[in-house]
Design a protein around this motif. Structure first.
Motif, short mmCIF file in Angstrom:
data_model
loop_
_atom_site.label_atom_id
_atom_site.label_comp_id
_atom_site.label_asym_id
_atom_site.label_seq_id
_atom_site.Cartn_x
_atom_site.Cartn_y
_atom_site.Cartn_z
N SER A 21 0.71 -1.08 -0.23
CA SER A 21 -0.11 -0.05 -0.07
C SER A 21 0.84 1.40 0.04
N VAL A 53 -8.58 2.35 2.97
CA VAL A 53 -7.19 1.36 2.97
C VAL A 53 -6.64 1.26 4.36
N ILE A 94 -6.32 -5.79 -0.80
CA ILE A 94 -5.46 -4.55 -1.06
C ILE A 94 -4.58 -4.59 -1.88
#
Length: 286
Positions: A168, A184, A244
């Motif tokens: 991420s 997220v 993700i």
């Protein structure tokens, strides 16, 4: 050390002391997994030996182990009352190793079926006496769900969090890193919170085991709770890690894809999580 006689501790312990001997746990059968009290592998007493016949399934280290802890039916007692535990050595005539299982998960672990065909095992390899197998299973083997399956699940959850966090921070979407997206961030925060909660429960449980604290019922409850929560959490966190990663997460060979498959296995093996919930509920209601 806990269930053997002084002679058994000397005989087997000296072998294990070298650190290069492997042992396998043999409880499940093709038709009996969670319903272990219905196992059918039999050991008939003959002179100074038992003669074993039956099949054990899903045996980790099957074919590689030097010793097999085998739960068998020796007496007329129904279900758990007739179960005993024997140590069977790998070169015992009549012990046959079946083909390796091609598993979806935990593919670094060898799993195989094992069968016994008139395998002769010395009575001196019996642990705690006839009919004591279930006691060995509950008092001697139950604890491994905390330092074994639960701890494995915690490692999987931690690994998935590390992978998701790193990805991420480098993946750019909508003009910025994924980690800057609040949606997220919430996922990552939940993954961290739940991982630490699991770690605390496992540490409390294993501390009590190491120091002999708590009643047998309290320990059994905490061990089952640890295994259940850890593997359920690992499944949830690996699923979020795959989410993700997006398309890369479902690609065969990605780290998070493998971790997700492994997490599913731990929800099932070493006593399914449904069985762990039954144990916790039973101890609450007694």
């Amino acid at each position: 050390m806990r269930t053997g006689t002084a002679e058994q501790v000397r005989r087997f312990g000296s072998d294990f002391a070298s650190g290069d001997r492997l042992a396998a746990f043999c409880l499940s059968e093709p038709s009996f997994g969670s319903d272990a009290g219905s196992l059918q592998t039999r050991a008939e007493a003959q002179s100074d030996h038992y003669v074993l016949n039956g099949v054990k399934a899903w045996i980790t280290l099957g074919g590689l182990a030097d010793y097999y802890l085998v739960f068998v039916r020796t007496g007329p007692g129904k279900r758990a009352k007739g179960v005993s535990a024997l140590v069977v050595e790998k070169d015992t005539p009549g012990l046959h190793i079946g083909s390796k299982e091609l598993k979806m998960d935990l593919r670094g672990s060898i799993t195989a079926e094992i069968s016994f065909s008139d395998a002769r095992v010395p009575k001196s390899n019996l642990l705690w006496g006839e009919g004591q197998g279930w006691r060995i299973l509950t008092e001697g083997c139950n604890d491994m769900r905390a330092w074994g399956a639960a701890s494995m699940a915690l490692g999987i959850a931690e690994g998935a969090l590390v992978e998701a966090l790193a990805y991420s921070k480098t993946r750019i979407q909508f003009g910025g890193f994924l980690a800057h997206q609040q949606a997220v961030q919430f996922m990552l925060a939940d993954m961290k919170i739940k991982t630490e909660a699991v770690r605390s429960l496992i540490r409390r449980t294993t501390y009590m085991l190491d120091h002999g604290l708590g009643t047998a019922k309290e320990i059994e409850t905490l061990v089952s709770a640890s295994k259940c929560l850890a593997s359920d959490t690992a499944m949830e966190i690996t699923e979020q890690a795959v989410q993700i990663h997006g398309a890369l997460g479902v690609r065969k060979g990605s780290v998070v894809e493998r971790l997700m498959r492994d997490a599913k296995a731990i929800q099932i093996f070493d006593g399914s999580n449904q069985i762990q919930r039954l144990i916790v509920a039973r101890n609450m209601l007694i």
